[in-house]
Design a protein around this motif. Structure first.
Motif, mmCIF file in Angstrom:
data_model
loop_
_atom_site.group_PDB
_atom_site.id
_atom_site.type_symbol
_atom_site.label_atom_id
_atom_site.label_comp_id
_atom_site.label_asym_id
_atom_site.label_seq_id
_atom_site.Cartn_x
_atom_site.Cartn_y
_atom_site.Cartn_z
ATOM 1 N N GLY A 125 1.030 -1.121 -0.063
ATOM 2 C CA GLY A 125 -0.199 0.088 -0.156
ATOM 3 C C GLY A 125 0.986 1.233 0.333
ATOM 4 O O GLY A 125 0.082 2.337 0.348
ATOM 5 N N LYS A 128 0.357 4.025 -5.757
ATOM 6 C CA LYS A 128 -0.510 3.348 -5.653
ATOM 7 C C LYS A 128 -0.641 3.705 -7.329
ATOM 8 O O LYS A 128 0.061 4.547 -7.944
ATOM 9 N N SER A 130 -2.298 4.250 -11.038
ATOM 10 C CA SER A 130 -3.666 4.422 -11.701
ATOM 11 C C SER A 130 -3.003 4.195 -13.154
ATOM 12 O O SER A 130 -2.118 5.160 -13.571
#
Length: 148
Positions: A125, A128, A130
């Motif tokens: 985590g 990230k 995208s």
């Protein structure tokens, strides 16, 4: 006679920087970078990435990549453009990147020095992603990492 000053962003090689990162605790890494100047260090790291780009490893790649490095509530956006076997890096927010990587300052420094791997940071985590996840896994292979 002008006094010479030591500028760690210019006077330390990528290998020396990687060695410092390897031997330091996370809070020491963050404090040291902030003491020098986060923006100054990040700009030099991205210049180094541009210098260590290996064109043959990016054969056929035509992509813009957004990095967002977060530190103490502030975001530092940098873009890398890889086109025609060339690479440019700049402090910018890109309009339509192929992939966006968002991470904290220490994780980013460990990633680019080879002291942490993207998949591990992602699973914990701390990174990230995208956009094109498959492309993001290849991204760091386009650059020669410093030997520590």
């Amino acid at each position: 006679m002008a006094e010479e000053t030591f500028d760690p962003t210019q006077d330390i090689t990528p290998e020396q920087f990687a060695q410092l990162v390897a031997g330091a605790k996370d809070d020491e890494i963050g404090a040291t970078i902030r003491g020098i100047g986060t923006e100054k260090v990040l700009t030099r790291v991205f210049e180094g990435m541009q210098e260590r780009f290996v064109p043959d490893r990016a054969e056929g790649v035509d992509a813009d990549v957004q990095f967002v490095i977060k530190d103490e509530g502030e975001e530092h956006p940098y873009g890398i453009s890889i086109h025609d076997k060339s690479c440019t890096a700049s402090r910018t927010k890109l309009d339509a990147p192929k992939v966006t990587l968002t991470t904290d300052l220490v994780s980013f420094v460990k990633l680019v020095t080879g002291k942490a791997q993207g998949p591990s940071l992602f699973m914990r985590g701390r990174l990230k992603v995208s956009g094109d996840l498959m492309f993001s896994q290849r991204l760091m292979t386009f650059f020669e990492r410093p030997k520590a």
